[in-house]
Design a protein around this motif. Sequence first.
Motif, mmCIF file in Angstrom:
data_model
loop_
_atom_site.group_PDB
_atom_site.id
_atom_site.type_symbol
_atom_site.label_atom_id
_atom_site.label_comp_id
_atom_site.label_asym_id
_atom_site.label_seq_id
_atom_site.Cartn_x
_atom_site.Cartn_y
_atom_site.Cartn_z
ATOM 1 N N ARG A 1 20.965 -0.213 -2.406
ATOM 2 C CA ARG A 1 22.264 0.370 -1.744
ATOM 3 C C ARG A 1 22.198 1.342 -0.622
ATOM 4 N N LEU A 2 21.188 2.116 -0.721
ATOM 5 C CA LEU A 2 20.806 3.251 0.109
ATOM 6 C C LEU A 2 20.538 2.401 1.523
ATOM 7 N N TRP A 3 19.447 1.560 1.461
ATOM 8 C CA TRP A 3 18.760 0.907 2.511
ATOM 9 C C TRP A 3 19.665 0.066 3.176
ATOM 10 N N LEU A 4 20.607 -0.578 2.378
ATOM 11 C CA LEU A 4 21.616 -1.608 3.147
ATOM 12 C C LEU A 4 22.787 -0.797 3.462
ATOM 13 N N GLY A 5 22.975 0.470 3.244
ATOM 14 C CA GLY A 5 23.940 1.339 3.671
ATOM 15 C C GLY A 5 25.379 0.833 3.081
ATOM 16 N N MET A 6 25.335 0.335 1.766
ATOM 17 C CA MET A 6 26.419 0.156 0.859
ATOM 18 C C MET A 6 27.209 1.066 0.183
ATOM 19 N N ALA A 7 28.511 1.313 -0.065
ATOM 20 C CA ALA A 7 28.836 2.302 -0.905
ATOM 21 C C ALA A 7 29.007 2.213 -2.172
ATOM 22 N N ASP A 8 28.698 1.029 -2.712
ATOM 23 C CA ASP A 8 28.692 0.720 -4.096
ATOM 24 C C ASP A 8 27.633 -0.227 -4.571
ATOM 25 N N ARG A 9 26.958 0.236 -5.836
ATOM 26 C CA ARG A 9 26.115 -0.506 -6.359
ATOM 27 C C ARG A 9 26.702 -1.982 -6.919
ATOM 28 N N ARG A 10 27.872 -2.114 -7.404
ATOM 29 C CA ARG A 10 28.308 -3.207 -7.480
ATOM 30 C C ARG A 10 28.305 -4.168 -6.311
ATOM 31 N N THR A 11 28.452 -3.753 -5.366
ATOM 32 C CA THR A 11 28.288 -4.731 -3.949
ATOM 33 C C THR A 11 26.805 -5.282 -3.924
ATOM 34 N N VAL A 12 26.041 -4.329 -4.304
ATOM 35 C CA VAL A 12 24.656 -4.846 -4.124
ATOM 36 C C VAL A 12 24.294 -5.995 -5.271
ATOM 37 N N GLU A 13 24.860 -5.993 -6.510
ATOM 38 C CA GLU A 13 24.774 -6.886 -7.594
ATOM 39 C C GLU A 13 25.517 -8.245 -7.478
ATOM 40 N N SER A 14 26.471 -7.884 -6.564
ATOM 41 C CA SER A 14 27.340 -9.281 -6.012
ATOM 42 C C SER A 14 26.675 -10.109 -5.117
ATOM 43 N N LEU A 15 25.687 -9.787 -4.554
ATOM 44 C CA LEU A 15 24.911 -10.328 -3.552
ATOM 45 C C LEU A 15 23.826 -11.065 -4.106
ATOM 46 N N VAL A 16 23.325 -10.720 -5.415
ATOM 47 C CA VAL A 16 22.362 -11.287 -5.954
ATOM 48 C C VAL A 16 22.394 -12.521 -6.655
ATOM 49 N N CYS A 17 21.583 -13.481 -6.287
ATOM 50 C CA CYS A 17 21.815 -14.943 -6.537
ATOM 51 C C CYS A 17 20.346 -15.556 -6.546
ATOM 52 N N ALA A 18 20.198 -16.623 -7.162
ATOM 53 C CA ALA A 18 18.904 -17.177 -7.083
ATOM 54 C C ALA A 18 18.284 -17.449 -5.689
ATOM 55 N N PRO A 19 16.878 -17.110 -5.464
ATOM 56 C CA PRO A 19 15.930 -16.995 -6.490
ATOM 57 C C PRO A 19 15.663 -15.505 -6.935
ATOM 58 N N LEU A 20 16.739 -14.699 -6.739
ATOM 59 C CA LEU A 20 16.603 -13.203 -7.192
ATOM 60 C C LEU A 20 17.515 -12.906 -8.374
ATOM 61 N N ALA A 21 17.376 -11.894 -9.170
ATOM 62 C CA ALA A 21 18.296 -11.676 -10.367
ATOM 63 C C ALA A 21 18.285 -9.982 -10.579
ATOM 64 N N VAL A 22 19.009 -9.725 -11.145
ATOM 65 C CA VAL A 22 19.296 -8.048 -11.760
ATOM 66 C C VAL A 22 18.835 -8.023 -12.939
ATOM 67 N N ARG A 23 17.625 -7.208 -13.252
ATOM 68 C CA ARG A 23 17.501 -6.804 -14.589
ATOM 69 C C ARG A 23 16.903 -5.571 -14.728
ATOM 70 N N HIS A 24 17.459 -4.814 -15.737
ATOM 71 C CA HIS A 24 17.260 -3.434 -16.055
ATOM 72 C C HIS A 24 17.391 -2.615 -14.614
ATOM 73 N N ARG A 25 18.545 -2.712 -13.993
ATOM 74 C CA ARG A 25 18.849 -2.225 -12.810
ATOM 75 C C ARG A 25 17.958 -2.122 -11.583
ATOM 76 N N HIS A 26 16.867 -3.419 -11.680
ATOM 77 C CA HIS A 26 16.127 -3.664 -10.384
ATOM 78 C C HIS A 26 16.619 -5.090 -10.064
ATOM 79 N N VAL A 27 16.259 -5.282 -8.729
ATOM 80 C CA VAL A 27 16.379 -6.579 -8.263
ATOM 81 C C VAL A 27 15.153 -7.047 -8.096
ATOM 82 N N LEU A 28 14.895 -8.302 -8.676
ATOM 83 C CA LEU A 28 13.574 -9.032 -8.759
ATOM 84 C C LEU A 28 13.540 -10.480 -8.631
ATOM 85 N N PRO A 29 12.618 -11.116 -8.297
ATOM 86 C CA PRO A 29 12.426 -12.569 -8.306
ATOM 87 C C PRO A 29 12.969 -13.183 -9.699
#
Length: 243
Positions: A76-104
């Motif tokens: 969120r900080l690196w991409l300059g976004m205002a809300d964590r949920r915005t980051v999570e909404s971007l995540v789709c295959a081949p990435l996923a969100v687990r334990h508050r981390h974005v990973l393959p």
Amino acid sequence: MTTEAIAAIGSADHGAAAFPPARSGDTGPEGAAPVVGCRPGGTGDPERLRHHLGSLVARYALANPEVVGVPVEAVRLWLGMADRRTVESLVCAPLAVRHRHVLPLAAGPHTPENLARPLMLLGEELAASPFRAPGPERLAELGFTRAGVATGVRTGLLVRLGPDAVLPTEAVDEAVRVLAGLREPFTVAEARRALDTRRRVAGPLLTLLDRRGLTRGAGDRRRALATADDPPFAPGRGRTVSP
């Protein structure tokens, strides 16, 4: 897509993540928020942001091979976004969100059966004070054996802060979120108060954040949150660890 394939995408775009960190009230680059799900188009060009996100995850994995995923709050900080949920909404295959981390999607911790209950109890214990790491005796009472703790660290479910202190991996993301609310540069004492923890946890936790490129030294024994231009993301510059 494998981790190596994602890395190949990321390494080809050294400038993809070069956004300043967000602060309270900031909007994302080119009005990035809000973005919904994985639909192309819409406000803030989500496909462009997803490309930046994939590049960040890949480059972070190359610089930190021992770490599983990137904290959502750091993204969120690196991409300059205002809300964590915005980051999570971007995540789709081949990435996923687990334990508050974005990973393959194919990576990430899978909870061993013998750790499921201890991890649940640890999460409940830390709900009110996420950074007050219990000592060895309390960990044993929660059901952690020495081998279980080692397995939790090895699989990315726990982070080790010292010989007698571990926290759930989600604590890394939460620490970045809390520290983002401090006036920079901040001292270790200021960070400790903000995190509501003890010295035995605050110092090692900040060192861990330095090592992962999430914070950096800012002179006079102070620290600041790292930006995408800081190591390990800036090409041609090495990693630094603050004192």
